[in-house]
Design a protein around this motif. Structure first.
Motif, PDB file in Angstrom:
ATOM      1  N   ASP A 202      -8.141 -30.979  12.643  1.00  0.00           N
ATOM      2  CA  ASP A 202      -8.205 -31.947  11.686  1.00  0.00           C
ATOM      3  C   ASP A 202      -9.467 -32.128  10.841  1.00  0.00           C
TER       4      ASP A 202
ATOM      5  N   HIS B 210     -10.784 -36.391   6.273  1.00  0.00           N
ATOM      6  CA  HIS B 210      -9.743 -37.311   6.026  1.00  0.00           C
ATOM      7  C   HIS B 210      -9.789 -38.452   6.717  1.00  0.00           C
TER       8      HIS B 210
ATOM      9  N   THR C 131       4.727 -41.843  -1.984  1.00  0.00           N
ATOM     10  CA  THR C 131       4.426 -40.692  -0.952  1.00  0.00           C
ATOM     11  C   THR C 131       5.556 -40.371   0.033  1.00  0.00           C
ATOM     12  N   ARG C 132       6.508 -41.402   0.183  1.00  0.00           N
ATOM     13  CA  ARG C 132       7.557 -41.322   0.879  1.00  0.00           C
ATOM     14  C   ARG C 132       8.928 -41.018   0.252  1.00  0.00           C
TER      15      ARG C 132
ATOM     16  N   ALA D 157       0.170 -37.064  -4.449  1.00  0.00           N
ATOM     17  CA  ALA D 157      -0.115 -36.646  -3.038  1.00  0.00           C
ATOM     18  C   ALA D 157       1.188 -36.241  -2.172  1.00  0.00           C
ATOM     19  N   ARG D 158       2.272 -36.802  -2.603  1.00  0.00           N
ATOM     20  CA  ARG D 158       3.505 -36.212  -1.970  1.00  0.00           C
ATOM     21  C   ARG D 158       3.682 -34.884  -2.232  1.00  0.00           C
TER      22      ARG D 158
ATOM     23  N   ARG E 214       1.421 -32.661  -3.161  1.00  0.00           N
ATOM     24  CA  ARG E 214       0.694 -31.741  -2.214  1.00  0.00           C
ATOM     25  C   ARG E 214       1.039 -31.689  -1.015  1.00  0.00           C
ATOM     26  N   ARG E 215       1.494 -32.695  -0.242  1.00  0.00           N
ATOM     27  CA  ARG E 215       1.835 -32.517   1.058  1.00  0.00           C
ATOM     28  C   ARG E 215       3.073 -31.535   1.282  1.00  0.00           C
ATOM     29  N   ALA E 216       3.910 -31.713   0.230  1.00  0.00           N
ATOM     30  CA  ALA E 216       5.020 -30.976   0.431  1.00  0.00           C
ATOM     31  C   ALA E 216       4.766 -29.348   0.195  1.00  0.00           C
ATOM     32  N   TYR E 217       3.711 -29.173  -0.715  1.00  0.00           N
ATOM     33  CA  TYR E 217       3.336 -27.762  -1.004  1.00  0.00           C
ATOM     34  C   TYR E 217       2.619 -27.101   0.284  1.00  0.00           C
ATOM     35  N   VAL E 218       1.837 -27.864   1.002  1.00  0.00           N
ATOM     36  CA  VAL E 218       1.092 -27.582   1.919  1.00  0.00           C
ATOM     37  C   VAL E 218       2.191 -27.325   3.182  1.00  0.00           C
ATOM     38  N   LYS E 219       3.080 -28.124   3.398  1.00  0.00           N
ATOM     39  CA  LYS E 219       4.308 -28.088   4.567  1.00  0.00           C
ATOM     40  C   LYS E 219       5.063 -26.643   4.093  1.00  0.00           C
TER      41      LYS E 219
END
Length: 398
Positions: free
Chosen positions: A14, A18, A107-108, A159-160, A162-167
């Motif tokens: 972690d 964050h 983000t959702r 942010a969404r 970036r989160r999708a890219y990391v996933k």
């Protein structure tokens, strides 16, 4: 053959940077309280009464529910802002709460819905600000709320994304690891099959010779000692041969690389006479006919043709009648046909199919399929017949 290990992605610890989940709610509560009680130069930013104060402080209890009902919380906060504006108060704290709700909603959901929700929230916030008798919707005190919500929507979409890219990167890495594991398992399976075929080709014939001659020796030891001695000599020779071939195979498997291993002579139709001689020494009368030039068959097809003859003669020696077999090798321009026939015992129900595991024929079919050939085995007018047709690569043909 090596031992495969499961490849796993290292666990990512972690990120200590964050923030915990409760920290944004605490910060928002702090902002709402400071905006409600701090002295401000403009009177419209201060609560105009107890009702306006309650409305200004209500986001502290509403915002934590945004994780479960983001759309409902956004609508409720817009109603709170409009109600406070109707009471003559433009609350910066409620505006910040609306921006947080828009950020969380962005983000959702998809980018299109996030931009639509953010744009509608910014316009409604600016229009509701007019209820506080500010005057023009282009007043800086009104525009700042719209800009705040628009920025929150853009930040939430970022942010969404970036989160999708990391996933996507993580999923791609997991698929790569899974692909490597599947490839490793496939190679291990192919290596096991190859070793099983080589062991069968190496051992089956010699073991059948040992078994048959052991039976002859046990029955003739008292009545025909000379026959028993001959069978024991054959057993000894077959045992030496199979031990040598197994030793060569194990040496090849244990070699660190191909360059350090001593290559064994490649079996092929050129060694057909030697193979027939081995079966003749074991008591099988083999008649051979070759049509065409065996030298035209090279590479994998040559090895597979040899293995077809070897497997068919082994089965004829073990299960055939009268100790006879016929081998036909026909070499054409584009294919080589190998046919082996032998007599079989015939009972009341027709041909007696020999018992056994059938692994030899299974391995033989796999070998033939590896060179895009076909194989057929079954009763024939002359007894039992095994026939294989193997294509000849013209590039390999001299």
């Amino acid at each position: 053959m090596g031992v495969t290990q499961r490849l796993e992605l290292p666990e990512v610890p972690d990120d200590p940077r964050h923030p915990p989940g409760w920290l944004p709610d605490v910060l928002l509560a702090f902002i709402v309280v400071v905006a409600a009680f701090a002295p401000v130069p403009a009177t419209e930013f201060a609560p105009a009464g107890p009702l306006a104060l309650a409305l200004v402080l209500s986001p502290i209890a509403i915002v934590p529910f945004r994780r479960r009902w983001p759309s409902a919380v956004l609508v409720l906060l817009l109603l709170v802002f409009g109600s406070a504006a109707a009471c003559g108060t433009l609350s910066p704290g409620v505006g910040v709460a609306v921006g947080m709700a828009v950020f969380h909603l962005a983000t959702r959901t998809t980018r299109r819905r996030a931009m639509l929700a953010g744009g509608c929230a910014a316009i409604l916030l600016m229009l509701l600000s007019l209820l506080a008798s500010v005057g023009s919707p282009l007043d800086p005190r009104v525009v700042q709320f719209g800009l705040l919500v628009a920025f929150a929507a853009a930040a939430g979409d970022g942010a969404r994304s970036r989160r999708a890219y990391v996933k996507a990167i993580s999923d791609r890495a997991e698929r790569a690891v899974q692909t490597r594991e599947d490839e490793a398992r496939r190679r291990v399976s192919e290596e096991r099959l190859r070793i099983a075929r080589d062991l069968h080709d190496t051992v089956a014939h010699q073991i059948s010779v040992i078994s048959l001659n052991a039976g002859v020796a046990s029955t003739a030891v008292d009545t025909r000692p000379d026959k028993a001695k001959e069978s024991l000599a054959t057993i000894r020779g077959a045992a030496r041969t199979v031990l040598k071939e197994i030793g060569d195979l194990m040496a090849m498997l244990r070699a660190d690389d191909d360059s350090g291993a001593v290559p064994r002579p490649q079996s092929g139709l050129a060694q057909l006479d030697r193979l027939v001689a081995q079966f003749a020494a074991a008591g099988l009368d083999v008649h051979t006919r070759v049509e065409g030039s065996p030298d035209a068959v090279t590479g994998a097809a040559d090895l597979v043709a040899y293995r077809v003859v070897q497997e068919a003669l082994t089965n004829a020696h073990k299960h055939g009648a009268e100790g006879r077999a016929h081998v036909l090798v026909h070499v054409a321009a584009d294919a080589v046909t190998v046919a082996v026939t032998n007599l079989m015992d015939v009972g009341q129900d027709g041909y007696r199919i020999p018992p056994g595991s059938g692994l030899g024929l299974v391995g033989l079919r796999e070998r033939v399929a590896s060179v895009r050939g076909t194989v057929d085995a079954g009763p024939a007018p002359g007894g039992w017949k095994l026939e294989a047709v193997l294509p000849v690569d013209r590039e390999e043909t001299p």
